[in-house]
Design a protein around this motif. Structure first.
Motif, PDB file in Angstrom:
ATOM      1  N   THR A  68       0.833  -1.203   0.000  1.00  0.00           N
ATOM      2  CA  THR A  68       0.000   0.000   0.000  1.00  0.00           C
ATOM      3  C   THR A  68       0.863   1.246   0.000  1.00  0.00           C
ATOM      4  OG1 THR A  68      -1.755  -1.159   1.182  1.00  0.00           O
ATOM      5  CG2 THR A  68      -1.801   1.243   1.270  1.00  0.00           C
ATOM      6  N   LEU A  69       1.907   1.256   0.807  1.00  0.00           N
ATOM      7  CA  LEU A  69       2.810   2.412   0.854  1.00  0.00           C
ATOM      8  C   LEU A  69       3.560   2.583  -0.463  1.00  0.00           C
ATOM      9  CD1 LEU A  69       4.079   1.950   4.492  1.00  0.00           C
ATOM     10  CD2 LEU A  69       2.767   3.907   3.624  1.00  0.00           C
ATOM     11  N   ALA A  70       3.949   1.480  -1.107  1.00  0.00           N
ATOM     12  CA  ALA A  70       4.612   1.565  -2.406  1.00  0.00           C
ATOM     13  C   ALA A  70       3.662   2.175  -3.442  1.00  0.00           C
ATOM     14  CB  ALA A  70       5.086   0.187  -2.854  1.00  0.00           C
ATOM     15  N   SER A  71       2.400   1.770  -3.417  1.00  0.00           N
ATOM     16  CA  SER A  71       1.402   2.342  -4.336  1.00  0.00           C
ATOM     17  C   SER A  71       1.193   3.825  -4.067  1.00  0.00           C
ATOM     18  CB  SER A  71       0.068   1.610  -4.199  1.00  0.00           C
ATOM     19  OG  SER A  71       0.211   0.269  -4.563  1.00  0.00           O
ATOM     20  N   LEU A  72       1.125   4.199  -2.798  1.00  0.00           N
ATOM     21  CA  LEU A  72       0.974   5.612  -2.438  1.00  0.00           C
ATOM     22  C   LEU A  72       2.151   6.428  -2.948  1.00  0.00           C
ATOM     23  CD1 LEU A  72      -0.424   7.914  -0.886  1.00  0.00           C
ATOM     24  CD2 LEU A  72       0.800   7.146   1.151  1.00  0.00           C
ATOM     25  N   SER A  73       3.344   5.895  -2.815  1.00  0.00           N
ATOM     26  CA  SER A  73       4.543   6.587  -3.278  1.00  0.00           C
ATOM     27  C   SER A  73       4.495   6.815  -4.788  1.00  0.00           C
ATOM     28  CB  SER A  73       5.781   5.776  -2.897  1.00  0.00           C
ATOM     29  OG  SER A  73       6.950   6.454  -3.282  1.00  0.00           O
ATOM     30  N   VAL A  74       4.082   5.790  -5.539  1.00  0.00           N
ATOM     31  CA  VAL A  74       3.980   5.921  -6.999  1.00  0.00           C
ATOM     32  C   VAL A  74       2.914   6.949  -7.372  1.00  0.00           C
ATOM     33  CG1 VAL A  74       3.304   4.699  -9.114  1.00  0.00           C
ATOM     34  CG2 VAL A  74       4.872   3.617  -7.479  1.00  0.00           C
ATOM     35  N   MET A  75       1.757   6.908  -6.713  1.00  0.00           N
ATOM     36  CA  MET A  75       0.690   7.872  -7.021  1.00  0.00           C
ATOM     37  C   MET A  75       1.133   9.298  -6.712  1.00  0.00           C
ATOM     38  SD  MET A  75      -2.872   5.978  -5.920  1.00  0.00           S
ATOM     39  CE  MET A  75      -2.396   5.682  -4.228  1.00  0.00           C
ATOM     40  N   ALA A  76       1.826   9.479  -5.595  1.00  0.00           N
ATOM     41  CA  ALA A  76       2.296  10.815  -5.219  1.00  0.00           C
ATOM     42  C   ALA A  76       3.329  11.326  -6.219  1.00  0.00           C
ATOM     43  CB  ALA A  76       2.875  10.790  -3.807  1.00  0.00           C
TER      44      ALA A  76
END
Length: 121
Positions: A68-76
Motif C-alpha cells: 500500500t505504501l509503495a502504491s501511495l509513493s507511486v501515485m504521489a
C-alpha cells in the motif's frame, strides 16, 4: 428586517434556560457528565467501516502495508509531475514520508524473517 425577540419565559438571570452558567461549577460538571457519550443519531466516522480480521498474522499485515505504501509513493510521484510550486513540494513531502514508511515496514518484515544467507550476530 424582522428581529427575533427572546421569550421572557425562557430567560432567568439574563441567561437562556438551556445555557450553562459559570456561577455554579458543580452544576456545570453535572451537566457535562450527564451528556450522552454516544449519539446514536449521528453516523459513525468512516474509520469504523474498515477493520482488519482479528486472526491475520503480522507478516501478512506488514506485506499489505508495504504494498500500500509503495502504491501511495507511486501515485504521489505521478501527481507531483503534474504540479508546480508549493503544491508540488507538499506532494513530494508526502511521497518521501510514504517511501520512508515503506522502508520501516520492510525492515520490520526482515526482522520477523531475516533473509536467507545472512548470518545472525
Amino acid at each position: 428586517m424582522k428581529q427575533t425577540v427572546p421569550n421572557p419565559a425562557n430567560i432567568s438571570n439574563g441567561l437562556p434556560e438551556n445555557s450553562i452558567g459559570l456561577s455554579n461549577p458543580s452544576k456545570v460538571a453535572e451537566q457535562m457528565v450527564s451528556v450522552p457519550l454516544r449519539n446514536t443519531a449521528r453516523p459513525e466516522p468512516a474509520s469504523h467501516f474498515f477493520a482488519v480480521v482479528p486472526d491475520v498474522d503480522t507478516e501478512s499485515m506488514l506485506c499489505h502495508a508495504s504494498e500500500t505504501l509503495a502504491s501511495l509513493s507511486v501515485m504521489a510521484t505521478d501527481l507531483a509531475r503534474e504540479l508546480e510550486g508549493p503544491r508540488r513540494h507538499v506532494i513530494l513531502a508526502i511521497q518521501q514520508l510514504s517511501a520512508l514508511s515503506e522502508l520501516l515496514v520492510n525492515r520490520a518484515l526482515d526482522n520477523l524473517h531475516p533473509p536467507v544467507g545472512l548470518s545472525e550476530k
